[in-house]
Design an enzyme around this catalytic site. Structure first.
Site, PDB file in Angstrom:
ATOM      1  N   HIS A 133       2.414  -9.501  -3.980  1.00 24.83           N
ATOM      2  CA  HIS A 133       1.287  -9.148  -2.843  1.00 24.83           C
ATOM      3  C   HIS A 133       1.211 -10.247  -2.185  1.00 24.83           C
ATOM      4  O   HIS A 133       0.863 -11.894  -2.490  1.00 24.83           O
ATOM      5  CB  HIS A 133      -0.299  -9.397  -2.712  1.00 24.83           C
ATOM      6  CG  HIS A 133      -0.602  -7.968  -1.520  1.00 24.83           C
ATOM      7  ND1 HIS A 133      -1.385  -9.039  -0.339  1.00 24.83           N
ATOM      8  CD2 HIS A 133      -0.207  -7.207  -0.954  1.00 24.83           C
ATOM      9  CE1 HIS A 133      -1.778  -8.792   0.250  1.00 24.83           C
ATOM     10  NE2 HIS A 133      -1.230  -6.913  -0.029  1.00 24.83           N
ATOM     11  N   ASP A 165      -0.429  -0.427  -4.908  1.00 20.83           N
ATOM     12  CA  ASP A 165       1.053   0.794  -5.022  1.00 20.83           C
ATOM     13  C   ASP A 165       1.324   0.791  -6.337  1.00 20.83           C
ATOM     14  O   ASP A 165       1.309   1.697  -6.697  1.00 20.83           O
ATOM     15  CB  ASP A 165       1.894   0.831  -4.393  1.00 20.83           C
ATOM     16  CG  ASP A 165       1.233   0.136  -2.732  1.00 20.83           C
ATOM     17  OD1 ASP A 165       0.711   1.349  -2.198  1.00 20.83           O
ATOM     18  OD2 ASP A 165       1.857  -0.461  -2.537  1.00 20.83           O
TER      19      ASP A 165
END
Ligand code: CMC
Length: 427
Positions: A316, A373
């Site tokens: 991320h 996700d």
């Protein structure tokens, strides 16, 4: 006491420029370089905006090092555990949680606005049967701008909140219709008797007429556990500060385009695999890996600098510690393991990927943890939601964030058209 400024000195010319340090209420300080170009004749160079704050905001706070996420000051864990997605929507739009009565009225309004104009329904016919629901959804949201082609008076709170409520309410209907169109099956209209999340699941799964499909295993009546899991996923997606799609929404807002066109642009940006499209790619990748014994080879592939293969659902830009949303979903996944039947081959592969990556030096040294996700992919698969609907589900959750950011942008008197400059290296 030392001044809260930074002095930049051009070592070629000896010229110095002084800039104020702005205090954030939480997190990093920000250097105010708005006059840098007029002072020095130079631009700053920051591809990917890794050091750039493009706006001032009171909506969402992230501390990537601590793994902290707050909406309007409230910690995401408290929200996900104690409040519904609709309460979260109210919070984002109004900067406070609703009273019982306010929530009741908000819920009613969202239910009332969920239907689509019949003309808009015809739009779906123009798409091929196998159209990805994200393509249809993005186009449908742009079209919505033509059905509500109005100037929004930003001095009138009722007016811009109505515009926000309408899009929050219609997005699940559009997403469900996009999905049903991709299957070539008739639409199921929204049911005013159902709450937000159950209504969406019903519009996706039910037989025309609203009855559930009783003969297919797993497609019986919608279970409470499914509503809870999906509602939590919506809450965790509701906003995420100045991510790629939100930056696009603000950029389009800055040109004066219709708010729904800005949202549609956000949907398109979200579709990419590096952003919201990752949830679909996580499961596609696990299916491609195929068996637990092949996981190690794929991990090696992801580590190879000469191979552009990446482990989907890992890493991320902001979280260099565990993504707090992923932590909540991992907890939910473990809690729901039996109820949702998570002991499948796919789950075994997912667990193996997680186990190896969390102990492998390549991932550990780069702070590459499983992100939201990774777990939404797994939980949505357990909910028997097809892969093509994973990113539309992200869209449903994120719409409130985009529209709240649009409102904040429009109300900010310092906002300007988004117009970065470049380092020219052509002829
Ligand atoms: N697999 C393997 N290596 C990776 C991965 C990955 N998933 N992510 C980053 N790296 C490596 C990258 O190759 C680089 O290595 P090196 O320093 O040796 O060059 C290092 O880690 C830093 O990566 P980066 O690309 O500079 O980091 P970024 O902050 O620009 O990118 C990211 C963040 C999310 C785009 C990236 O981690 C990624 O592509 N992840 C996979 C896609 C994904 O899961 N996306 C969902 C993000 S969360 C939800 C959302 O925001 O929508």
């Amino acid at each position: 006491m030392k001044k809260s400024t930074v002095t930049l000195t051009n070592n070629q010319t000896g010229d110095s420029y002084e800039y104020s340090i702005l205090e954030s209420t939480r997190g990093s300080k920000v250097l105010d370089i708005r006059t840098f170009f007029s002072d020095s004749g130079m631009f700053t160079y920051d591809p990917g905006f890794t050091s750039t704050a493009a706006c001032e905001s009171t909506i969402t706070f992230i501390d990537g090092k601590k793994g902290e996420l707050r909406y309007r000051g409230i910690d995401i864990e408290a929200l996900a555990n104690k409040h519904s997605y609709l309460e979260t929507c109210f919070l984002l739009l109004n900067s406070r949680l609703p009273s019982e009565k306010e929530l009741h009225n908000f819920d009613l309004e969202i239910r009332h606005r969920a239907y689509l104009h019949r003309g808009l329904q015809k739009l779906f016919d123009a798409f091929p049967d196998n159209a990805h629901p994200m393509a249809t959804l993005s186009a449908a949201v742009t079209s919505l701008a033509s059905f509500y082609d109005e100037h929004i008076d930003m001095e009138n709170e009722d007016e811009y909140l109505e515009m926000a409520h309408r899009i929050i309410s219609k997005i699940p209907t559009l997403a469900a219709f996009a999905y049903r169109h991709s299957l070539g099956i008739p639409f199921v209209e929204p049911d005013i008797d159902l709450g937000f999340t159950k209504n969406f699941l019903t519009m996706m799964r039910a037989y025309p007429g609203g009855k559930m499909h009783l003969s297919v295993e797993g497609h019986e009546d919608i279970k409470d556990v499914e509503i809870r899991a999906l509602d939590t996923i919506f809450t965790l997606h509701a906003d995420h500060e100045q991510n790629a799609s939100t930056t696009v929404v603000r950029g389009v807002a800055s040109t004066g385009a219709h708010p729904y066109v800005a949202i549609s642009s956000g949907i398109s940006a979200l579709w990419g695999r590096a952003h919201g499209g990752a949830n679909e790619s996580v499961i596609a990748q696990i299916e491609y890996i195929g068996s637990v014994d092949k996981v190690k080879a794929f991990i090696e592939k992801a580590k190879d600098p000469d191979d552009d293969f990446r482990l989907m659902g890992f890493g991320h830009r902001v979280y260099k510690n565990f993504d707090p949303r992923a932590k909540i979903l991992k907890g939910l996944q473990d809690e729901l393991r039996d109820e949702l039947g998570l002991d499948t081959e796919l789950m075994k592969i997912a667990r193996k990927i997680e186990e190896i990556a969390l102990s492998d030096d390549y991932f550990v040294s780069r702070n590459l943890y499983p992100n939201i996700d990774f777990y939404t992919g797994i939980i949505l698969t357990a909910l028997k939601i097809p892969k093509s609907m994973f990113t539309p589900i992200f869209v449903i959750g994120r719409t409130v964030g985009w529209i709240t950011q649009w409102i904040e942008f429009k109300k900010d008197e310092t906002s300007k058209i988004a117009r970065p400059r470049q380092l020219y290296s052509g002829k």
